[in-house]
Scaffold this motif. Sequence first.
Motif, PDB file in Angstrom:
ATOM      1  N   PHE A   1       9.502 134.614  18.121  1.00  0.00           N
ATOM      2  CA  PHE A   1       9.945 135.895  18.089  1.00  0.00           C
ATOM      3  C   PHE A   1       9.745 136.455  19.735  1.00  0.00           C
ATOM      4  CE2 PHE A   1       7.958 135.606  13.760  1.00  0.00           C
ATOM      5  CZ  PHE A   1       8.929 136.318  13.005  1.00  0.00           C
ATOM      6  N   GLU A   2      10.420 137.614  19.844  1.00  0.00           N
ATOM      7  CA  GLU A   2      10.464 138.233  21.113  1.00  0.00           C
ATOM      8  C   GLU A   2       8.872 138.342  21.830  1.00  0.00           C
ATOM      9  OE1 GLU A   2      10.931 142.395  21.189  1.00  0.00           O
ATOM     10  OE2 GLU A   2      10.981 142.624  23.315  1.00  0.00           O
ATOM     11  N   HIS A   3       7.926 138.659  20.616  1.00  0.00           N
ATOM     12  CA  HIS A   3       6.651 138.684  21.597  1.00  0.00           C
ATOM     13  C   HIS A   3       5.986 137.542  21.792  1.00  0.00           C
ATOM     14  CE1 HIS A   3       4.134 137.286  17.851  1.00  0.00           C
ATOM     15  NE2 HIS A   3       5.458 137.925  17.077  1.00  0.00           N
TER      16      HIS A   3
ATOM     17  N   VAL B   1       6.066 140.876  32.169  1.00  0.00           N
ATOM     18  CA  VAL B   1       6.523 141.707  30.793  1.00  0.00           C
ATOM     19  C   VAL B   1       5.929 143.153  30.690  1.00  0.00           C
ATOM     20  CG1 VAL B   1       7.151 139.320  29.704  1.00  0.00           C
ATOM     21  CG2 VAL B   1       4.861 140.164  29.528  1.00  0.00           C
ATOM     22  N   PRO B   2       6.234 143.814  30.044  1.00  0.00           N
ATOM     23  CA  PRO B   2       5.487 144.967  29.849  1.00  0.00           C
ATOM     24  C   PRO B   2       4.112 144.711  29.000  1.00  0.00           C
ATOM     25  CG  PRO B   2       7.645 145.273  29.027  1.00  0.00           C
ATOM     26  CD  PRO B   2       7.561 143.785  29.396  1.00  0.00           C
ATOM     27  N   ALA B   3       2.991 145.601  29.247  1.00  0.00           N
ATOM     28  CA  ALA B   3       1.990 145.397  28.515  1.00  0.00           C
ATOM     29  C   ALA B   3       2.148 145.748  26.978  1.00  0.00           C
ATOM     30  CB  ALA B   3       0.650 146.359  29.134  1.00  0.00           C
TER      31      ALA B   3
ATOM     32  N   VAL C   1       5.665 154.515  24.892  1.00  0.00           N
ATOM     33  CA  VAL C   1       5.702 153.155  24.360  1.00  0.00           C
ATOM     34  C   VAL C   1       7.224 153.012  23.696  1.00  0.00           C
ATOM     35  CG1 VAL C   1       3.505 152.491  23.991  1.00  0.00           C
ATOM     36  CG2 VAL C   1       4.956 153.684  22.081  1.00  0.00           C
ATOM     37  N   VAL C   2       7.755 151.766  23.635  1.00  0.00           N
ATOM     38  CA  VAL C   2       8.861 151.421  22.787  1.00  0.00           C
ATOM     39  C   VAL C   2       8.265 150.726  21.827  1.00  0.00           C
ATOM     40  CG1 VAL C   2      10.838 150.407  22.914  1.00  0.00           C
ATOM     41  CG2 VAL C   2      10.302 151.617  24.869  1.00  0.00           C
ATOM     42  N   VAL C   3       8.786 150.955  20.425  1.00  0.00           N
ATOM     43  CA  VAL C   3       7.982 150.241  19.237  1.00  0.00           C
ATOM     44  C   VAL C   3       9.559 149.243  18.721  1.00  0.00           C
ATOM     45  CG1 VAL C   3       7.508 150.410  16.930  1.00  0.00           C
ATOM     46  CG2 VAL C   3       6.870 151.913  18.480  1.00  0.00           C
TER      47      VAL C   3
ATOM     48  N   GLY D   1      19.565 138.816  16.913  1.00  0.00           N
ATOM     49  CA  GLY D   1      19.747 139.861  18.101  1.00  0.00           C
ATOM     50  C   GLY D   1      20.335 141.247  17.359  1.00  0.00           C
ATOM     51  N   GLY D   2      20.629 142.124  18.375  1.00  0.00           N
ATOM     52  CA  GLY D   2      21.205 143.374  17.618  1.00  0.00           C
ATOM     53  C   GLY D   2      19.988 144.295  17.302  1.00  0.00           C
ATOM     54  N   ARG D   3      18.855 144.034  17.560  1.00  0.00           N
ATOM     55  CA  ARG D   3      17.990 145.145  16.822  1.00  0.00           C
ATOM     56  C   ARG D   3      18.220 146.189  17.331  1.00  0.00           C
ATOM     57  NH1 ARG D   3      13.034 142.408  19.421  1.00  0.00           N
ATOM     58  NH2 ARG D   3      14.618 142.483  20.967  1.00  0.00           N
ATOM     59  N   GLY D   4      18.447 146.656  18.664  1.00  0.00           N
ATOM     60  CA  GLY D   4      18.616 147.983  19.038  1.00  0.00           C
ATOM     61  C   GLY D   4      19.607 148.778  18.529  1.00  0.00           C
TER      62      GLY D   4
ATOM     63  N   ALA E   1       4.588 149.088  26.642  1.00  0.00           N
ATOM     64  CA  ALA E   1       4.617 150.202  27.554  1.00  0.00           C
ATOM     65  C   ALA E   1       6.443 150.470  27.810  1.00  0.00           C
ATOM     66  CB  ALA E   1       4.174 149.816  28.891  1.00  0.00           C
ATOM     67  N   ALA E   2       6.748 151.678  27.644  1.00  0.00           N
ATOM     68  CA  ALA E   2       8.141 151.969  27.947  1.00  0.00           C
ATOM     69  C   ALA E   2       8.314 151.812  29.709  1.00  0.00           C
ATOM     70  CB  ALA E   2       8.660 153.398  27.577  1.00  0.00           C
ATOM     71  N   THR E   3       9.274 151.042  29.787  1.00  0.00           N
ATOM     72  CA  THR E   3       9.635 150.753  31.257  1.00  0.00           C
ATOM     73  C   THR E   3      11.031 151.292  31.427  1.00  0.00           C
ATOM     74  OG1 THR E   3       8.429 148.725  30.778  1.00  0.00           O
ATOM     75  CG2 THR E   3       9.600 148.803  32.865  1.00  0.00           C
TER      76      THR E   3
ATOM     77  N   VAL F   1      16.967 136.201  28.830  1.00  0.00           N
ATOM     78  CA  VAL F   1      16.292 137.518  29.243  1.00  0.00           C
ATOM     79  C   VAL F   1      17.297 138.497  29.132  1.00  0.00           C
ATOM     80  CG1 VAL F   1      14.637 138.887  30.550  1.00  0.00           C
ATOM     81  CG2 VAL F   1      14.625 136.421  30.168  1.00  0.00           C
ATOM     82  N   ASN F   2      17.343 139.334  28.141  1.00  0.00           N
ATOM     83  CA  ASN F   2      18.424 140.563  28.136  1.00  0.00           C
ATOM     84  C   ASN F   2      17.660 141.728  27.422  1.00  0.00           C
ATOM     85  OD1 ASN F   2      20.766 141.697  28.448  1.00  0.00           O
ATOM     86  ND2 ASN F   2      21.530 141.070  26.630  1.00  0.00           N
ATOM     87  N   PRO F   3      17.495 142.717  28.160  1.00  0.00           N
ATOM     88  CA  PRO F   3      17.560 143.098  29.766  1.00  0.00           C
ATOM     89  C   PRO F   3      16.404 142.347  30.543  1.00  0.00           C
ATOM     90  CG  PRO F   3      16.775 144.981  28.861  1.00  0.00           C
ATOM     91  CD  PRO F   3      16.857 144.045  27.796  1.00  0.00           C
TER      92      PRO F   3
HETATM   93  N1  LIG Z   1       9.614 148.157  26.967  1.00  0.00           N
HETATM   94  C1  LIG Z   1      10.811 148.525  26.890  1.00  0.00           C
HETATM   95  N2  LIG Z   1      10.829 149.889  27.887  1.00  0.00           N
HETATM   96  C2  LIG Z   1      12.089 150.428  27.900  1.00  0.00           C
HETATM   97  N3  LIG Z   1      13.190 150.275  27.254  1.00  0.00           N
HETATM   98  C3  LIG Z   1      13.073 148.803  26.566  1.00  0.00           C
HETATM   99  C4  LIG Z   1      11.997 148.236  26.339  1.00  0.00           C
HETATM  100  N4  LIG Z   1      12.221 147.228  25.695  1.00  0.00           N
HETATM  101  C5  LIG Z   1      13.744 147.470  25.172  1.00  0.00           C
HETATM  102  N5  LIG Z   1      14.281 148.419  25.953  1.00  0.00           N
HETATM  103  C6  LIG Z   1      15.698 149.082  25.856  1.00  0.00           C
HETATM  104  O1  LIG Z   1      16.112 148.654  24.414  1.00  0.00           O
HETATM  105  C7  LIG Z   1      17.017 147.832  24.352  1.00  0.00           C
HETATM  106  C8  LIG Z   1      17.295 146.903  23.457  1.00  0.00           C
HETATM  107  O2  LIG Z   1      16.162 146.316  23.321  1.00  0.00           O
HETATM  108  P1  LIG Z   1      16.167 144.640  23.386  1.00  0.00           P
HETATM  109  O3  LIG Z   1      17.074 144.071  24.230  1.00  0.00           O
HETATM  110  O4  LIG Z   1      14.827 144.054  23.157  1.00  0.00           O
HETATM  111  O5  LIG Z   1      16.654 144.341  21.727  1.00  0.00           O
HETATM  112  P2  LIG Z   1      18.052 144.034  21.190  1.00  0.00           P
HETATM  113  O6  LIG Z   1      18.875 145.055  20.953  1.00  0.00           O
HETATM  114  O7  LIG Z   1      17.708 143.062  19.785  1.00  0.00           O
HETATM  115  O8  LIG Z   1      18.640 143.056  22.093  1.00  0.00           O
HETATM  116  P3  LIG Z   1      19.414 141.640  21.932  1.00  0.00           P
HETATM  117  O9  LIG Z   1      20.692 141.745  21.060  1.00  0.00           O
HETATM  118  O10 LIG Z   1      19.921 140.776  23.342  1.00  0.00           O
HETATM  119  O11 LIG Z   1      18.509 140.672  21.239  1.00  0.00           O
HETATM  120  C9  LIG Z   1      17.083 147.157  25.747  1.00  0.00           C
HETATM  121  O12 LIG Z   1      18.462 146.816  26.315  1.00  0.00           O
HETATM  122  C10 LIG Z   1      16.191 148.147  26.796  1.00  0.00           C
HETATM  123  O13 LIG Z   1      17.349 148.965  27.298  1.00  0.00           O
END
Ligand SMILES: Nc1ncnc2c1ncn2[C@@H]1O[C@H](COP(=O)(O)OP(=O)(O)OP(=O)(O)O)[C@@H](O)[C@H]1O
Length: 387
Positions: A4-6, A19-21, A42-44, A51-54, A92-94, A190-192
């Motif tokens: 998992f990511e964590h 990594v962010p706290a 924060v970011v949840v 992939g593709g969670r965002g 923590a949102a970064t 690592v992306n991003p």
């Molecule tokens: N801690 C954070 N603070 C601010 N923005 C974040 C943080 N974590 C993630 N993000 C933003 O959210 C986007 C998506 O997060 P992340 O890459 O973790 O998930 P993902 O969509 O599953 O990516 P992938 O498809 O590569 O697995 C990142 O590209 C980033 O812009």
Amino acid sequence: MDLFEHQAKELFARHGIPVPAGGLAATPQDARRIAAGLGVPVVVKAQVKTGGRGKAGGVRPAPGPATAEDAARGILGMDIKGHIAETVLVEAATVAVEEYYVAYLVDRAERRFLAMASTEGGMDIEEVAAVRPQALARMPVDPRVGVGEEAARELLARAGFAADVRDAIAGVLVDLWRVVAAEDAVLVEVNPLAWTAGGDIVALDGKITLDGNAAFRHDRSAFAGTSREESLEARARARRLNYVKLDGQVGVVGNGAGLVMSTLDVVALAGERFGGIRPANFLDIGGGASARVMADSLEIVLSDPDVRSVLVNVFGGITACDAVADGIVSALGLLGERGLGRPIVVRLDGNNALAGRRILERAGHPAIRQITTMDGAAEEAARLAAA
Ligand SMILES: Nc1ncnc2c1ncn2[C@@H]1O[C@H](COP(=O)(O)OP(=O)(O)OP(=O)(O)O)[C@@H](O)[C@H]1O
Ligand SMILES: [Mg+2]
């Protein structure tokens, strides 16, 4: 074994990669508490191994504890490409000024690792790779040499990173290589990788696949999976069976990796005539086919609720078919009720095939159907799975 990511971020932190706290939450209330503890926006993030969670709505910003709780409530239980989010990472949102992509993976064809980097990280790296491959720099890595500062700088230069960014990131690439080597990973991505407003470099996402063949060198109990797929594979491993869960409906048991692989092919081919029936797993019982091994195998395959029929395909060699047949009969005895529900198609050929077939006939178990050819057996198993 995918992390998992964590968990990936835990390993990053252990090897000095920023990594962010944050913390892991299984309930909205936990998420609220963690956000309150962090005391910053924060970011949840849904913790699922895909992939593709965002894009699926599994990554949500929350300015404070109350909104973090709401975000977690929305994400927990969410289905992302067939993976249910059972936990969320609250971190923590970064604010990223720029988002980069860096990765190491095994290049099987070249028998090396491949390092990759791009200044265009974020959520669409697959598209970048497809549309503008030159924006994704690649460099072979000899695992015996590894990646030092110089190699890292060269990769970053090829990818077109500005000189000041190269200085800031080269060390992170070296540390990431140490994750690959020390943890026996076959993929670290690592992306991003973010360049923040404060000039820091922080890994905002992390993907790690550990090499299962190196498991004996590590204590990975903290990473043990909980999904059905992972628990079936872990049970099979404990019994020294080579088992891989697939997503079809016909359980496959055979002796020898080559035979099992071709059995998967003929099942998939036959399955096309029955509405797309496919193999549910790969299971190689290896050379021996004792009653115990057969019982363990059938037990594992039948524990998979997706399995609607089973195909046992054995070519007798050193272990003769009569021994295998005895194994199947006693396995069904050991399984009792569990062995009755779903049909088991058996194809025995090779050493002592006739004797083996007679044993199964005499046993007259209601679940067993014998077919003498591999194609015929695959057809029957697919037909039964579709029925
Ligand atoms: N801690 C954070 N603070 C601010 N923005 C974040 C943080 N974590 C993630 N993000 C933003 O959210 C986007 C998506 O997060 P992340 O890459 O973790 O998930 P993902 O969509 O599953 O990516 P992938 O498809 O590569 O697995 C990142 O590209 C980033 O812009
Ligand atoms: Mg990502």
